[in-house]
Design a protein around this motif. Structure first.
Motif, PDB file in Angstrom:
ATOM      1  N   GLY A  81     -52.712  52.040 -97.654  1.00 52.58           N
ATOM      2  CA  GLY A  81     -52.361  52.791 -98.866  1.00 52.58           C
ATOM      3  C   GLY A  81     -52.918  52.192-100.138  1.00 52.58           C
ATOM      4  N   VAL A  82     -53.637  51.089-100.093  1.00 52.33           N
ATOM      5  CA  VAL A  82     -54.179  50.445-101.285  1.00 52.33           C
ATOM      6  C   VAL A  82     -55.710  50.469-101.184  1.00 52.33           C
ATOM      7  CG1 VAL A  82     -54.292  48.318-102.654  1.00 52.33           C
ATOM      8  CG2 VAL A  82     -52.180  48.933-101.462  1.00 52.33           C
ATOM      9  N   TYR A  83     -56.330  51.071-102.211  1.00 53.79           N
ATOM     10  CA  TYR A  83     -57.777  51.179-102.241  1.00 53.79           C
ATOM     11  C   TYR A  83     -58.335  50.390-103.416  1.00 53.79           C
ATOM     12  CZ  TYR A  83     -57.358  54.995 -98.893  1.00 53.79           C
ATOM     13  OH  TYR A  83     -57.090  55.737 -97.770  1.00 53.79           O
ATOM     14  N   GLN A  84     -59.488  49.758-103.207  1.00 54.60           N
ATOM     15  CA  GLN A  84     -60.182  49.063-104.278  1.00 54.60           C
ATOM     16  C   GLN A  84     -61.320  49.949-104.736  1.00 54.60           C
ATOM     17  OE1 GLN A  84     -61.854  45.316-103.186  1.00 54.60           O
ATOM     18  NE2 GLN A  84     -62.505  44.830-105.289  1.00 54.60           N
ATOM     19  N   LEU A  85     -61.366  50.218-106.029  1.00 55.30           N
ATOM     20  CA  LEU A  85     -62.400  51.069-106.586  1.00 55.30           C
ATOM     21  C   LEU A  85     -63.665  50.270-106.844  1.00 55.30           C
ATOM     22  CD1 LEU A  85     -60.270  53.105-109.156  1.00 55.30           C
ATOM     23  CD2 LEU A  85     -60.950  53.789-106.865  1.00 55.30           C
ATOM     24  N   PRO A  86     -64.822  50.885-106.708  1.00 56.80           N
ATOM     25  CA  PRO A  86     -66.054  50.158-107.024  1.00 56.80           C
ATOM     26  C   PRO A  86     -66.140  49.864-108.506  1.00 56.80           C
ATOM     27  CG  PRO A  86     -66.534  52.454-106.567  1.00 56.80           C
ATOM     28  CD  PRO A  86     -65.072  52.255-106.281  1.00 56.80           C
ATOM     29  N   SER A  87     -66.734  48.735-108.839  1.00 53.61           N
ATOM     30  CA  SER A  87     -66.830  48.362-110.254  1.00 53.61           C
ATOM     31  C   SER A  87     -68.077  48.938-110.870  1.00 53.61           C
ATOM     32  CB  SER A  87     -66.821  46.850-110.396  1.00 53.61           C
ATOM     33  OG  SER A  87     -67.857  46.279-109.642  1.00 53.61           O
TER      34      SER A  87
END
Length: 170
Positions: free
Chosen positions: A164-170
């Motif tokens: 449920g936790v996503y890391q967005l691209p920088s």
């Protein structure tokens, strides 16, 4: 009078009424002869045929009080006043400040007032497409930035870090 007639003729009564109203500081409109099938607009003071009027069930003659042009302008003024608290001069000043060009795309003519949906504050005047686009993005800067990155070719592919936790691209 007892016989049911007035003491003065219609013209003299009208003149007396006009004089009394003017003495009270009020202006009385001069009666204008209107041919059948026409009506006088109080907004533009022109006599126009019934084709230039909207139908109205609530009026005694069956036609709206103002001609189509004056009615549209009155509705426009009322809309900006109700929705944004702006007078026609303020809307024109906003457009002149942007030189009549949309401040997002810098190409199309600016005709639509843009405002913050949370605070109601007017931000500027945009073209139809840019105003609709901001509305579709629900005024969310993060979504707009992701859309810009997507259009520039940077695919938005979040990385799953935890359930449920996503890391967005920088």
């Amino acid at each position: 009078m007892r016989d049911g007639l007035q003491a003065y003729c219609r013209e003299c009564s009208a003149e007396y009424y006009r004089q009394r109203q003017e003495a009270r500081g009020k202006k009385v409109r001069v009666k204008v002869a209107v041919p059948p099938g026409h009506k006088r607009c109080p907004g533009c003071s022109e006599v126009k045929p019934h084709l230039e009027w909207e139908l109205s069930k609530s009026s005694s003659d069956g036609w709206a009080s103002y001609c189509r042009e004056c009615r549209a302008e009155r509705n426009r003024i009322g809309y900006f006043k109700r929705k944004y608290g702006l007078s026609p001069d303020e809307v024109d000043a906003l457009m002149a400040e942007q030189r009549g060009v949309c401040c997002v795309c810098l190409a199309a003519p600016a005709e639509h007032v843009d405002h913050c949906h949370k605070t109601g504050r007017v931000r500027g005047v945009l073209c139809f497409s840019c105003n609709a686009a901001l509305g579709q993005f629900k005024d969310r800067p993060d979504a707009i930035r992701r859309a810009a990155a997507y259009v520039e070719g940077n695919a938005w592919k979040p990385t799953l870090v935890a359930p449920g936790v996503y890391q967005l691209p920088s």
